[in-house]
Design an enzyme around this catalytic site. Structure first.
Site, mmCIF file in Angstrom:
data_model
loop_
_atom_site.group_PDB
_atom_site.id
_atom_site.type_symbol
_atom_site.label_atom_id
_atom_site.label_comp_id
_atom_site.label_asym_id
_atom_site.label_seq_id
_atom_site.Cartn_x
_atom_site.Cartn_y
_atom_site.Cartn_z
ATOM 1 N N ARG A 28 12.553 -3.339 -4.510
ATOM 2 C CA ARG A 28 10.902 -3.242 -3.879
ATOM 3 C C ARG A 28 11.344 -1.693 -4.015
ATOM 4 N NH1 ARG A 28 6.577 -4.433 -0.111
ATOM 5 N NH2 ARG A 28 7.491 -6.608 -0.244
ATOM 6 N N GLU A 79 3.874 -0.530 6.834
ATOM 7 C CA GLU A 79 4.907 -0.141 6.359
ATOM 8 C C GLU A 79 4.037 1.145 5.150
ATOM 9 O OE1 GLU A 79 6.539 -3.822 4.585
ATOM 10 O OE2 GLU A 79 8.178 -2.646 4.447
#
Lengths: 491, 778
Positions: free
Chosen positions: B323, B726
């Site tokens: 990620r 997030e």
């Protein structure tokens, strides 16, 4: 005179009287609440007095006045609560009944997310509300320095704090409305007796008076004197140290006296940072910021100036500031008192000028003369509720000819004790108060200190910033340009 | 039959500022966390014994002083494990419950003490005598690379275009490196598990876990029993932030082992110091980069390596470092690009998930390149940003070959730039810095684009269980866990909206593997997206049955049956919801349904580095202004303006809370939160006294947070909302850049300041000194 002895402690817990005769010297209030009393609204977040999830209010009497203060239940020993009123979050609203205004404000403004820190915030805000019904944002932030929230970013909690006074009526609050009755109950608990609980090395004592304390400690110099327990509390919760026999001080009104005369102020060793603040801020405005940055509100409510000194930490907040002021410590052993300059009290790391059986009774701080300049700067990773990487205190007199006639400089965090900068002082005394002199004195600091590298700061940073603080002190005497961050009030 | 007057709308439907479903319990202290559950009599307590060495062979362990301590019942070691001594979520068998033979980090669990009280267990654990033979250890990521430490998992490479040609064409090439620190989660409720043994092989646990199904699986694996014997319950967590995605498994396994061995309820709760020492954190990164660009600042080529301190085992380091690469482009099109990850083993605790999951580190690296280009060209970094945004012909393909289809960053930046008066304030800051010698100011405006979906495609599924009881009350259960984010509230709002009943008719019950199986971690910001859809699906199944029943019973067409606020309209008749449900029950209509959802459109081929890992992107931007004291490196965040995209918000009040909270948490990561290991490999910042998360007084002095109210998710997500957990965590990159700008002012903004994160006062002051020297010399 024979001292009468009581073998139990007595305090009010929410609405009930608690009397305990079998309680350990290291029993924390938090474990007592959660495990013994099944009052589980109060949470454990860190067990070291830094996160505030365990915040409760403790009401203490002094001279007939009852004041409720936020404290960290995790590092408060139950033994120290004799004669107090402990108020926990569980008591604020009855089941199914209306929420307390602080609680309602928190709900209305979406100020809880995971909710684990929330009871602690509620209690801190409740304590603030009782003292200051319409606080400014800065005052709210100050009251919340000892409360960590990891979810909300605090914005909603500040909104809640501002909303309390709008939705609540302080006069109708039970602790305000029933104050006289509670005072009566607490006064009834004061019997002037010494409290002694437990056997041998397991026991703890609450002396009946300072004279009694002196007798006890002289007879048993290995006992551990505990005032605010903001440091000793961690010896128990973190290092699992056995500290008994323990002698508690926080109930001794005599040690909470403050006396001012024309030359200075004498603080009893049991005066908390909070209790000392009004006079400190009046007579030593240069110390306001430092005082406001000692621990969080809970720690300032519990911790004492005497303890900060007696403890001997190289990174204690007050010693550098007080050394630069020429403060002295009143020590007592039995009936004998002696006074030593604070700077010579600290001998080396972990060692102070204190004889077995001798304790710190008071701290005397002389006023700053009118022609002197005095400043204290504390450097930390985080602004509030953080331990100094470096703390610098500067006290200087420049004579009519522009020459430095007196200079006392002391730093914390730079050596094994709070220590004066002899070389830098020497470089200043007799020299002109100029940029060039400052440069020389800054260099001299390199001879005064060989700081350590640790998690708070590297040795390089410590020395560099120590030098730059001296420059800051100089620059603040020159011109109007700001040389410090203007700590703005949030909006 | 009760004929109702129609009302306008239900209370607490979607898009409303509904309060957190537990708010009133949080404030009264009655919200029950695991440590608050009344213990059955005879409950025992477990405490872990941790390694005191960073890397060593265990020569011998002497438990005599432990077992003879007061209140001790026994000691558990690896030998007591009937199943596998492993809780590796990556199934690499590299994550033992108890170390055997050797320890690989300071703080690694070796054994557990079981005692009558927690205090007794804790004190006894400290009495163990372990003989070690020290082995060389490495804690730092570059040292690990230099020492040829292995990778904990296969690295990833993302590549597109022709890197060599890109650099050949670029008129300017810059190389640089940056260190980005890790972060402790500092959830206020530490790890805790409470196990109650059952019949046969059964066991029930209360665990503070974000991933009940994995905890169930791991407990089964350690006990050597099937998943159907293990039930995990989670009513709520006192914060998690990724720290309880995998890290709860070990505690659950130990509690379960002890409960089965001693046939007693067993609770385990480490002290804060042990929690911070023995459980994983955000990965620290080193980023080495090379960027080619033209004279305007338009990027031609990027080549970067992201090395991560993974700790001693794989845990989630694979997807975390993946990620990081997925977000190294942030909002920018790189015509030619190669991004590589290097998930390195170190002798530190195994790092794990943390809000953003590597994305923040990737994005900080990407933004550092932009900053470097700007300083090299003497331009405002915001101009460089705009120049490189995705958009326009042939400029929409990410390094992982997903086309950016929903780009709204242009509008967000434009609106924020205007509303916060960026240009004028930047001019003011520059003017201030020309006059002010000691105090310097900085301002920065940075964007965020964050990809939503688990990159592990199979995780993008969810289940829910909805019962409508005969009295018309509704029971809602789903696979998501509540950690403060308001998931239970949002999903209940969705169900209220589906049935068109007031929110107070719905009770959300504790997440449990017994009601909804095979759930995914509540992570990747996906909680509402997945569980909201699954719950809606369950409600729709029940509604469909009710509609069919009503049509048949009343003899109307199905389209003439409608769910109106607290009412069913059947033809011209309106019946109160609860009355209608009673009739339906009486007619034997099934009033319960299991809902299911899987995210469409996504696919990902890791070995080729190609696919569509993300269903959509969430966007946002922030502008931060700071003051810095150049004598000390201290700083203050004076003002922050945020404009953030949550699509069409399910609950704007909760979403604002997520944005504010994420901002301050991200700001802490980039400023005061520093993890510090000593030469012996011991983490020395393992408690709030030494590890400094932001306080109320650290939040920006002016803090304007707005949602982009016009935004609607172009994909069919739950009520067109977007994930919010997030993405806003990366907004405070603007704080780091603003501090950098203030520092750069001492060298007339001609030298890239390159302050590593976290920008502690120390790092800021040392950077200022470095810039001053460089300016003088050059």
């Amino acid at each position: 005179m024979t001292v009468q002895i009581r073998s139990s402690i007595r305090f009010l817990l929410n609405h009930r009287l608690v009397e305990l005769s079998a309680v350990s010297a290291v029993q924390t209030l938090l474990d007592f609440l959660r495990l013994d009393r099944n009052l589980r609204g109060t949470k454990e977040g860190c067990a070291e007095g830094d996160c505030g999830a365990c915040t409760v209010l403790v009401g203490r009497l002094l001279d007939g006045r009852l004041k409720y203060e936020s404290v960290n239940a995790c590092i408060r020993f139950v033994g120290s609560l004799d004669g107090c009123h402990v108020v926990t979050v569980d008591s604020l609203a009855s089941p199914g009944g209306p929420l307390h205004p602080v609680q309602q404000a928190m709900v209305d403004t979406h100020a809880s997310q995971c909710g684990f820190c929330t009871p602690g915030f509620v209690m801190s805000l409740y304590g603030l509300w009782m003292e200051n019904p319409k606080p400014s944002v800065t005052e709210i932030e100050k009251a919340l320095q000892g409360n960590l929230c990891r979810c909300t970013g605090y914005a909603a909690i500040i909104r809640a704090a501002e909303a309390v006074s709008v939705i609540g009526d302080l006069d109708r609050d039970p602790l305000v409305a029933e104050r006289a009755k509670i005072i009566q109950k607490l006064e009834a608990l004061k019997d002037g007796k010494r409290v002694e609980i437990g056997e041998g090395s397991e026991r703890f004592l609450l002396p009946a008076s300072v004279d009694d304390l002196a007798d006890i400690y002289e007879a048993e110099p290995n006992a551990r004197i505990v005032a605010g327990s903001t440091d000793v509390g961690l010896w128990v919760t973190k290092f699992m140290r056995d500290i008994a026999p323990v002698v508690h001080l926080s109930h001794l009104d005599e040690l909470r006296r403050i006396t001012a005369d024309e030359t200075g102020i004498t603080f009893g060793a049991g005066v908390s940072y909070t209790e000392s603040f009004p006079l400190i801020s009046k007579h030593f405005p240069q110390l306001i910021e430092l005082w406001n940055r000692i621990g969080g509100q809970q720690v300032r409510n519990m911790g004492t100036i005497g303890g900060n000194i007696a403890n001997g930490s190289p990174i204690g907040d007050t010693p550098p500031a007080l050394i630069a002021l020429g403060a002295s410590v009143v020590l007592r052993k039995g009936k004998v008192q002696r006074t030593v300059p604070l700077e010579s009290f600290f001998i080396e790391y972990g060692k102070q000028d204190r004889q077995p059986g001798e304790f710190v009774e008071a701290v005397r701080i002389p006023f700053v003369s009118e022609n002197a300049r005095y400043a204290v700067y504390k450097i930390t990773k985080r602004l509030d509720e953080d331990i100094s990487a470096v703390c610098g205190a500067f006290h200087l007199v420049v004579d009519g000819n522009g020459k430095v006639s007196e200079a006392v400089i002391a730093y914390g965090g730079m050596a094994g004790t709070p220590k004066r900068a002899a070389n830098a002082e020497a470089a200043l005394i007799g020299a002109g108060w100029t940029e060039a002199t400052i440069e020389t004195a800054m260099e001299a600091l390199g001879k005064d200190y060989t700081p350590l590298t640790d998690w708070r700061a590297s040795a390089d940073y410590r020395l560099l910033v120590a030098k730059n603080l001296l420059r800051r002190f100089y620059l603040e005497t020159q011109g109007d340009e700001p040389v410090r961050l203007d700590r703005k009030q949030a909006v | 039959m009760n004929v109702m007057q129609p009302i306008d709308r239900i209370r607490g439907g979607v898009h409303e500022n509904e309060r957190h479903e537990s708010g009133h319990k949080h404030v009264t202290g009655t919200a029950e966390y695991i440590d608050d559950i009344p213990e059955p009599s005879g409950t025992l307590h477990a405490y872990l014994g941790l390694s005191q060495r960073a890397h060593a062979q265990i020569l011998s362990i002497d438990f005599d002083a432990v077992t003879s301590a007061p209140g001790v019942i026994g000691v558990l070691t690896a030998a007591d494990i009937p199943g596998e001594n492993d809780v590796s979520p990556a199934h690499k068998h590299d994550d033992p419950v108890f170390a055997t033979g050797k320890v690989e980090f300071h703080g690694q669990p070796i054994f557990a003490v079981i005692a009558e009280t927690r205090d007794a267990a804790r004190r006894a654990a400290a009495r163990v005598k372990i003989e070690y033979r020290d082995l060389p250890h490495v804690t730092d990521v570059l040292e690990a690379a230099a020492a040829n430490y292995p990778l904990v998992i296969d690295p990833l490479k993302l590549e597109r275009g022709d890197i060599a040609a890109g650099f050949a064409k670029a008129k300017n090439i810059l190389e640089g490196e940056m260190r980005i620190g890790g972060q402790d989660h500092f959830y206020l409720e530490g790890h805790i598990s409470f196990a109650i043994p059952g019949e046969d092989d059964e066991i029930t646990l209360y665990s503070s876990t974000q991933h009940p199904s994995e905890t169930q699986h791991m407990v089964g694996q350690v006990l050597g029993v099937a998943s159907n014997a293990v039930t995990i319950n989670v009513r709520r967590m006192g914060g998690a932030f990724g720290g309880k995605e995998t890290q709860a498994n070990l505690f659950a396994a130990v509690a379960a082992l002890a409960a089965k061995k001693y046939h007693c309820a067993v609770k385990i709760r480490p002290d804060r110091d042990d929690d911070m020492t023995a459980t994983g954190k955000r990965h620290d990164f080193h980023v080495g980069y090379k960027v080619g660009f033209d004279d305007d600042g338009r990027i031609e080529a990027v080549d970067a390596i992201f090395s991560a301190r993974c700790g001693f085992s794989a845990d989630l380091s694979g997807p975390v470092t993946d990620r990081a690469l997925f977000h190294a482009d942030n909002c920018y099109f790189y015509p030619h690009v190669r991004l590589r990850s290097r998930p390195l083993k170190t002798n530190t605790v195994s790092n794990t998930a943390f809000r953003g999951f590597g994305g923040p580190q990737g994005m900080v690296g990407g933004e550092r390149m932009i900053e470097d280009v700007a300083y090299a060209l003497g331009k405002d970094p915001l101009d460089i940003r705009k120049l490189n945004f995705y958009g326009g012909e042939g400029r929409n393909l990410t390094p992982y070959h997903q086309t950016v289809e929903d780009n709204i960053i242009g509008r967000i930046i434009e609106e924020l730039e205007t509303s916060c008066d960026y240009a004028a304030r930047r001019a003011e800051v520059l003017a201030f810095n020309r006059k002010s010698q000691i105090i310097k100011r900085g301002i920065a405006l940075t964007p965020v684009k964050f990809g939503i979906s688990f990159t592990k495609t199979e995780y993008n599924q969810a289940g829910a269980l909805v019962h409508v009881y005969a009295d018309g009350s509704i029971h809602l259960n789903h696979g998501g866990t509540e950690m403060g984010q308001g998931l239970y509230t949002k999903v209940a709002q969705v169900v209220a909206d589906e049935f068109q009943v007031d929110l107070n008719r719905i009770k959300v019950t504790a997440t449990t593997t017994g009601k909804v199986p095979n759930t995914s971690a509540t992570a990747a910001s996906s909680g509402s997206d997945l569980n909201g859809m699954a719950a809606a699906n369950a409600a729709q199944q029940i509604k469909a049955r009710l509609v069919a029943f009503a049509a048949e019973r009343w003899g109307v067409s199905e389209k003439d049956v409608a769910f109106e606020p607290n009412t069913i309209r059947i033809g011209a008749e309106r019946i109160a919801f609860s009355d209608f449900i009673r009739i339906a029950y009486g007619s034997r209509i099934q009033l319960s349904a299991a809902g299911f959802y899987k995210t469409p459109k996504i696919h990902w081929n890791r070995s080729e580095g190609r696919g569509r890992p993300f269903f959509y992107y969430a966007y946002g931007a922030s502008c931060s202004e700071v003051s810095v004291d150049t004598l000390t490196g201290e700083y203050q965040v004076d003002r922050v303006d945020v404009l953030h995209d949550v699509g069409k918000s399910l609950n704007p009040a909760l979403d604002i809370g997520q944005v504010e909270g994420a901002f301050v948490q991200g700001m802490g990561w980039l400023t005061t939160e520093e993890l510090w290991w000593d030469a012996k490999g011991r983490l020395r910042t393992h408690a709030p006294s030494t590890y400094k998360i932001p306080l109320a007084s650290d939040r920006p002095r002016i803090f304007n947070v707005k949602l982009a109210e016009w935004s609607v998710n172009r994909e069919e997500t739950i009520r067109r909302s977007k994930a919010v957990g997030e993405p806003p965590f990366m907004l405070p990159i603007s704080v780091l850049e603003a501090i950098s700008m203030a520092a750069a002012s001492v060298a007339a903004y001609r030298i890239a300041p390159r302050i590593d994160a976290p920008a502690t006062p120390e790092r800021v002051l040392l950077a200022i000194e470095r810039l001053r020297r460089a300016a003088k010399n050059g």
